[in-house]
Design a protein around this motif. Structure first.
Motif, mmCIF file in Angstrom:
data_model
loop_
_atom_site.group_PDB
_atom_site.id
_atom_site.type_symbol
_atom_site.label_atom_id
_atom_site.label_comp_id
_atom_site.label_asym_id
_atom_site.label_seq_id
_atom_site.Cartn_x
_atom_site.Cartn_y
_atom_site.Cartn_z
ATOM 1 N N GLY A 5 26.421 13.530 42.011
ATOM 2 C CA GLY A 5 27.706 13.698 41.583
ATOM 3 C C GLY A 5 28.481 14.601 42.381
ATOM 4 N N VAL A 6 27.963 15.696 42.933
ATOM 5 C CA VAL A 6 28.743 16.579 43.938
ATOM 6 C C VAL A 6 29.067 15.809 45.201
ATOM 7 C CG1 VAL A 6 28.459 18.813 45.042
ATOM 8 C CG2 VAL A 6 27.637 18.675 42.691
ATOM 9 N N LEU A 7 28.049 15.146 45.671
ATOM 10 C CA LEU A 7 28.269 14.519 46.770
ATOM 11 C C LEU A 7 29.076 13.235 46.730
ATOM 12 C CD1 LEU A 7 24.678 14.493 48.277
ATOM 13 C CD2 LEU A 7 26.370 15.998 49.225
ATOM 14 N N TYR B 188 19.617 26.757 39.875
ATOM 15 C CA TYR B 188 18.573 25.789 39.503
ATOM 16 C C TYR B 188 19.243 24.610 38.822
ATOM 17 C CZ TYR B 188 17.615 26.446 34.631
ATOM 18 O OH TYR B 188 17.556 26.530 33.213
ATOM 19 N N GLY B 189 20.520 24.853 38.420
ATOM 20 C CA GLY B 189 20.904 23.644 37.548
ATOM 21 C C GLY B 189 21.392 22.694 38.647
ATOM 22 N N ILE B 190 21.640 22.977 39.820
ATOM 23 C CA ILE B 190 21.980 21.914 40.799
ATOM 24 C C ILE B 190 21.005 21.553 41.489
ATOM 25 C CG2 ILE B 190 22.910 21.631 43.236
ATOM 26 C CD1 ILE B 190 25.363 23.538 42.232
ATOM 27 N N THR B 191 19.911 22.557 41.842
ATOM 28 C CA THR B 191 18.473 22.124 42.492
ATOM 29 C C THR B 191 17.639 21.439 41.743
ATOM 30 O OG1 THR B 191 17.546 24.241 41.833
ATOM 31 C CG2 THR B 191 18.858 24.316 44.030
ATOM 32 N N SER B 192 17.479 21.404 40.510
ATOM 33 C CA SER B 192 16.776 20.629 39.513
ATOM 34 C C SER B 192 17.144 19.364 38.996
ATOM 35 C CB SER B 192 16.123 21.651 38.464
ATOM 36 O OG SER B 192 17.558 21.629 37.747
ATOM 37 N N ASP B 193 18.414 18.982 39.443
ATOM 38 C CA ASP B 193 19.035 17.689 38.807
ATOM 39 C C ASP B 193 19.453 16.687 39.958
ATOM 40 O OD1 ASP B 193 20.036 15.808 37.376
ATOM 41 O OD2 ASP B 193 21.303 17.085 36.223
ATOM 42 N N PRO B 194 18.561 15.776 40.417
ATOM 43 C CA PRO B 194 19.142 14.829 41.515
ATOM 44 C C PRO B 194 20.564 14.265 41.088
ATOM 45 C CG PRO B 194 16.719 14.323 40.821
ATOM 46 C CD PRO B 194 17.343 15.382 39.794
ATOM 47 N N MET C 145 24.804 22.626 49.981
ATOM 48 C CA MET C 145 23.776 22.350 48.864
ATOM 49 C C MET C 145 22.572 22.896 49.514
ATOM 50 S SD MET C 145 25.490 19.342 46.676
ATOM 51 C CE MET C 145 24.029 19.195 45.586
ATOM 52 N N SER C 146 22.236 22.256 50.801
ATOM 53 C CA SER C 146 20.805 22.547 51.339
ATOM 54 C C SER C 146 20.481 24.136 51.334
ATOM 55 C CB SER C 146 20.673 21.949 52.791
ATOM 56 O OG SER C 146 21.311 22.802 53.531
ATOM 57 N N ARG C 147 21.618 24.929 51.373
ATOM 58 C CA ARG C 147 21.230 26.384 51.518
ATOM 59 C C ARG C 147 21.189 26.742 49.879
ATOM 60 N NH1 ARG C 147 22.331 28.610 56.105
ATOM 61 N NH2 ARG C 147 22.831 30.898 55.415
ATOM 62 N N ILE C 148 21.740 26.236 48.916
ATOM 63 C CA ILE C 148 21.385 26.319 47.587
ATOM 64 C C ILE C 148 19.968 25.755 47.192
ATOM 65 C CG2 ILE C 148 21.841 26.049 45.275
ATOM 66 C CD1 ILE C 148 24.673 26.066 46.170
ATOM 67 N N GLN D 239 11.139 26.653 43.532
ATOM 68 C CA GLN D 239 10.309 25.968 44.205
ATOM 69 C C GLN D 239 9.924 24.376 43.526
ATOM 70 O OE1 GLN D 239 9.378 25.280 47.544
ATOM 71 N NE2 GLN D 239 10.302 27.362 48.184
ATOM 72 N N VAL D 240 9.637 24.874 42.219
ATOM 73 C CA VAL D 240 9.231 23.724 41.300
ATOM 74 C C VAL D 240 10.222 22.637 41.184
ATOM 75 C CG1 VAL D 240 8.432 23.112 38.994
ATOM 76 C CG2 VAL D 240 7.678 25.286 40.041
ATOM 77 N N TYR D 241 11.654 22.954 41.115
ATOM 78 C CA TYR D 241 12.740 22.249 40.859
ATOM 79 C C TYR D 241 13.633 21.855 41.830
ATOM 80 C CZ TYR D 241 11.954 24.463 36.321
ATOM 81 O OH TYR D 241 11.633 24.740 35.047
ATOM 82 N N GLN D 242 13.049 22.202 43.035
ATOM 83 C CA GLN D 242 13.802 21.460 44.109
ATOM 84 C C GLN D 242 13.376 20.051 44.576
ATOM 85 O OE1 GLN D 242 13.168 23.884 47.771
ATOM 86 N NE2 GLN D 242 13.131 25.856 46.674
ATOM 87 N N HIS D 243 14.770 19.412 44.987
ATOM 88 C CA HIS D 243 14.670 18.140 45.396
ATOM 89 C C HIS D 243 15.337 17.822 46.697
ATOM 90 C CE1 HIS D 243 13.621 16.607 41.362
ATOM 91 N NE2 HIS D 243 14.352 17.401 40.748
ATOM 92 N N ASP D 244 14.618 17.210 47.447
ATOM 93 C CA ASP D 244 15.246 16.941 48.760
ATOM 94 C C ASP D 244 16.444 16.052 48.789
ATOM 95 O OD1 ASP D 244 15.606 16.687 51.440
ATOM 96 O OD2 ASP D 244 13.562 15.940 51.939
ATOM 97 N N LEU D 245 17.655 16.694 49.202
ATOM 98 C CA LEU D 245 18.702 15.830 49.250
ATOM 99 C C LEU D 245 18.830 14.712 50.249
ATOM 100 C CD1 LEU D 245 21.609 18.555 48.960
ATOM 101 C CD2 LEU D 245 21.158 16.807 47.228
ATOM 102 N N LEU D 246 18.307 15.132 51.267
ATOM 103 C CA LEU D 246 18.142 14.191 52.483
ATOM 104 C C LEU D 246 17.485 13.123 52.467
ATOM 105 C CD1 LEU D 246 19.194 16.614 55.298
ATOM 106 C CD2 LEU D 246 20.646 15.382 53.958
ATOM 107 N N SER D 247 16.153 13.082 51.559
ATOM 108 C CA SER D 247 15.066 12.059 51.548
ATOM 109 C C SER D 247 15.011 11.522 50.123
ATOM 110 C CB SER D 247 14.253 12.760 52.092
ATOM 111 O OG SER D 247 14.342 13.120 53.470
ATOM 112 N N PRO D 248 15.738 10.992 49.326
ATOM 113 C CA PRO D 248 15.432 10.731 48.205
ATOM 114 C C PRO D 248 14.717 9.385 48.240
ATOM 115 C CG PRO D 248 17.800 9.957 48.778
ATOM 116 C CD PRO D 248 17.399 10.758 49.945
#
Length: 136
Positions: A124-126, A113-119, A90-93, A38-47
Motif C-alpha cells: 500500500g505504501v509503495l 513493526y507495523g510496516i515491517t510485519s505486514d506485506p 522502507m528498506s532502512r525500516i 527479525q521475526v516480522y521482516q519481509h523482503d520488499l524486493l523479493s516477494p
C-alpha cells in the motif's frame, strides 16, 4: 457576503475544525522486544508472487503510467523516483537489526513493526508512492 453564505462558511469551518480535533501528533505503536523485529521482516524486493499476479501488476503499472500527464515535474518518471525513494526508506525500516553499517540498530526500530510485519501495508505504501500524482 450574504448571510446564507456566511452560515455555509461557518458550517464548513466547524466541520473542518472537528476533523482536525481528531488528528494526533503521535501514534503509539506496541513496543517490540530486542531482536524480535527479525521475526516480522519481509523482503520488499523479493516477494513470492505467482507469475499471473506479476503480469497483472505489470499491466496495472503500465495503465498507471498512461494516466500521468506530460509535464515537467508531475510525470511518471517523477513517480518512479518517489517510489524508489520509498523502497529505500522502507528498506532502512525493514532491516533494523542488520549488521550493515548503513542501517545500525536503533531503539526507534522497535516501533516500526507495523510496516515491517505486514506485506499488504508495504504494498500500500509503495502503490501510494507510485500513484501520488496521477492525472496532475
Amino acid at each position: 457576503a450574504e448571510p446564507a453564505d456566511i452560515q455555509q462558511l461557518e458550517s464548513e469551518y466547524l466541520a473542518l475544525r472537528a476533523s482536525l480535533d481528531e488528528v494526533q501528533d503521535i501514534v503509539t505503536l506496541p513496543r517490540m522486544k530486542e531482536g524480535e523485529s527479525q521475526v516480522y521482516q519481509h523482503d520488499l524486493l523479493s516477494p513470492d508472487l505467482d507469475s499471473k499476479v506479476v503480469g497483472q501488476l505489470r499491466s496495472y503499472v503500465h495503465q498507471l503510467s498512461t494516466m500521468y500527464q506530460e509535464n515537467p515535474f508531475h510525470n511518471f518518471q517523477h513517480a518512479t523516483h518517489v517510489t524508489m525513494s520509498v523502497v529505500k526508506l522502507m528498506s532502512r525500516i525493514v532491516a533494523p537489526d542488520s549488521t550493515d553499517q548503513e542501517t545500525p540498530h536503533h531503539p526507534a526500530h522497535n516501533f516500526t513493526y507495523g510496516i515491517t510485519s505486514d506485506p499488504l501495508t508495504q504494498f500500500g505504501v509503495l502503490l501510494s508512492a507510485l500513484i501520488h500524482d496521477v492525472d496532475h
